[in-house]
Design a protein around this motif. Structure first.
Motif, mmCIF file in Angstrom:
data_model
loop_
_atom_site.group_PDB
_atom_site.id
_atom_site.type_symbol
_atom_site.label_atom_id
_atom_site.label_comp_id
_atom_site.label_asym_id
_atom_site.label_seq_id
_atom_site.Cartn_x
_atom_site.Cartn_y
_atom_site.Cartn_z
ATOM 1 N N ARG A 26 0.968 -1.266 -0.110
ATOM 2 C CA ARG A 26 -0.168 0.149 0.073
ATOM 3 C C ARG A 26 0.814 1.225 0.102
ATOM 4 O O ARG A 26 0.512 2.239 -0.643
ATOM 5 N N ILE A 27 1.915 1.307 0.885
ATOM 6 C CA ILE A 27 2.992 2.393 0.734
ATOM 7 C C ILE A 27 3.456 2.626 -0.623
ATOM 8 O O ILE A 27 3.531 3.784 -1.001
ATOM 9 N N ALA A 28 4.031 1.398 -1.289
ATOM 10 C CA ALA A 28 4.394 1.771 -2.755
ATOM 11 C C ALA A 28 3.282 2.498 -3.579
ATOM 12 O O ALA A 28 3.698 3.063 -4.662
ATOM 13 N N GLU A 29 2.234 1.718 -3.442
ATOM 14 C CA GLU A 29 1.102 2.242 -4.404
ATOM 15 C C GLU A 29 0.735 3.697 -3.847
ATOM 16 O O GLU A 29 0.791 4.531 -5.076
ATOM 17 N N GLU A 35 3.787 10.560 -6.389
ATOM 18 C CA GLU A 35 4.713 10.970 -7.423
ATOM 19 C C GLU A 35 3.929 11.391 -8.793
ATOM 20 O O GLU A 35 4.371 12.451 -9.546
ATOM 21 N N ALA A 36 2.809 10.584 -8.910
ATOM 22 C CA ALA A 36 2.128 10.981 -10.162
ATOM 23 C C ALA A 36 1.641 12.402 -10.039
ATOM 24 O O ALA A 36 1.534 13.177 -10.882
ATOM 25 N N LEU A 37 0.807 12.425 -8.882
ATOM 26 C CA LEU A 37 0.115 13.667 -8.610
ATOM 27 C C LEU A 37 1.155 15.000 -8.521
ATOM 28 O O LEU A 37 0.701 15.975 -9.093
#
Length: 386
Positions: A26-29, A35-37
């Motif tokens: 979940r942390i990775a997601e 990062e995408a935002l």
């Protein structure tokens, strides 16, 4: 914990390990989403920071909500309090003429303190000279032309032609007010009603709005052959600048599938010639435009996609230097600590300046050493940027 059995401790450890593994996923997601935002936010901030000074965005978009307005440019390095032309710009002034159109002698008038009339005083010659440029007062005059008919001794009848610019009716305007109407509308973009008022104020003539507006089509018909010659001359030029801009002409309602009813004015120009084409901003208009005949020229334009269409043939392209310099101004904002954006932009600005100086001095080109140095700065600035 001390009351748990070995099997219960093993089960608890496995549960916690699975929970930790799930949390890691979940942390990775969430990290990826963050990062995408962040990248998306940076992209949006970058787009909102684009304006007419650092991109190809038109000035009309600078006032859009959320848009960053162009930065106020620093004034040129000129001494404080100085006025007038910019340093290096060609000067202009009212120069003394040795061949004036008229000469007028002026003598003192009135009575001397002793009571004698100054008209009887002795002339001591000219002690001051002054030349004044004046525009004569224009007043519309009405001239009646009586066309006579004559019969030759052989019996042939001849009738005098009407003066130049005369229409079929009994009364009309001559070439000068017609030319003024076209000049004011086309060169200075003055609306028809204001053009009528200006002609009335300056000359006393009172043409109707219909007459003034009708001069556009009459002038277009008279210049059709000239336009063909200009188009041909432009195809022979080494470099041709092209651009397009919207015009408020044509129908009030847009065509099906279009948002606006505006037409576009396409322009192809050199130092001496300018060719115009009115139409839409579509490939059909571009195909009818002179640009498809510029296969032997360098076509200078913006990034509009139609210039790169295969339907226009094989062309040699150059992006407009104004757009390049805006891009470099934008790069300087994105990379504020980098030297290469200014190094690159200084080179074409200097090349343009040296070209203008060489042209003013009737030299065939830029000094080779100066040109080599500027091109060196340009190329190496690009390499550093890459």
């Amino acid at each position: 914990m001390g009351d748990l059995s070995r099997e219960e401790l093993i089960s608890l450890a496995r549960t916690q390990a699975e929970r930790i593994a799930a949390q890691d996923v979940r942390i990775a997601e969430l990290t990826a989403a963050n990062e995408a935002l962040a990248a998306r936010l940076a992209r949006l901030e970058h787009l909102l920071s684009r304006n007419s000074s650092n991109s190809s965005s038109p000035p009309s978009k600078d006032d859009d909500p959320g848009r960053t307005p162009p930065a106020v440019r620093k004034k040129r390095d000129t001494p404080a309090g100085t006025r007038g032309k910019q340093r290096g710009a060609p000067g202009s002034n009212l120069a003394w003429s040795d061949a004036p159109d008229q000469r007028r002698d002026r003598f003192p008038e009135g009575v001397c303190g002793c009571g004698a009339q100054l008209t009887h005083a002795r002339d001591l010659g000219v002690v001051d000279r002054y030349q004044q440029v004046e525009v004569p007062l224009m007043t519309a005059t009405l001239t009646q032309y009586d066309q006579h008919a004559v019969r030759c001794g052989c019996g042939t009848l001849h009738t005098a032609a009407r003066p130049q610019g005369a229409g079929a009716g009994p009364v009309g305007y001559g070439p000068n007010p017609q030319a003024w109407a076209v000049y004011l509308m086309v060169v200075h973009f003055i609306p028809v009603q204001r053009c009528v008022r200006m002609l009335q104020s300056l000359t006393g003539a009172t043409p109707s709005p219909g007459f003034v507006h009708g001069m556009l089509s009459r002038a277009a018909a008279l210049t059709s052959e000239v336009d063909k010659r200009i188009r041909t001359l432009i195809t022979l030029a080494y470099a041709v600048c092209c651009d397009e801009t919207p015009l408020r002409v044509g129908p009030k309602e847009p065509k099906p599938g279009r948002k606006k009813a505006d037409k576009y004015l396409l322009v192809a120009c050199t130092q001496w010639w300018t060719h115009y084409q009115v139409g839409d901003r579509d490939l059909a208009t571009f195909t009818a435009f002179v640009v498809k005949d510029l296969t032997a020229s360098v076509v200078v334009h913006d990034r509009y996609q139609n210039y790169d269409s295969a339907g226009l043939g094989t062309l040699v392209h150059q992006l407009c230097c104004a757009h390049l310099l805006r891009d470099l101004d934008g790069a300087a904002e994105v990379y504020p600590d980098a030297v290469w954006p200014k190094r690159i932009s200084d080179a074409p600005r200097a090349l343009i300046h040296e070209t203008n100086v060489a042209r003013e001095q009737n030299r065939p080109g830029i000094d080779p050493q100066v040109k080599a140095k500027l091109l060196y700065n340009l190329h190496h600035g690009v390499l550093v940027g890459l």
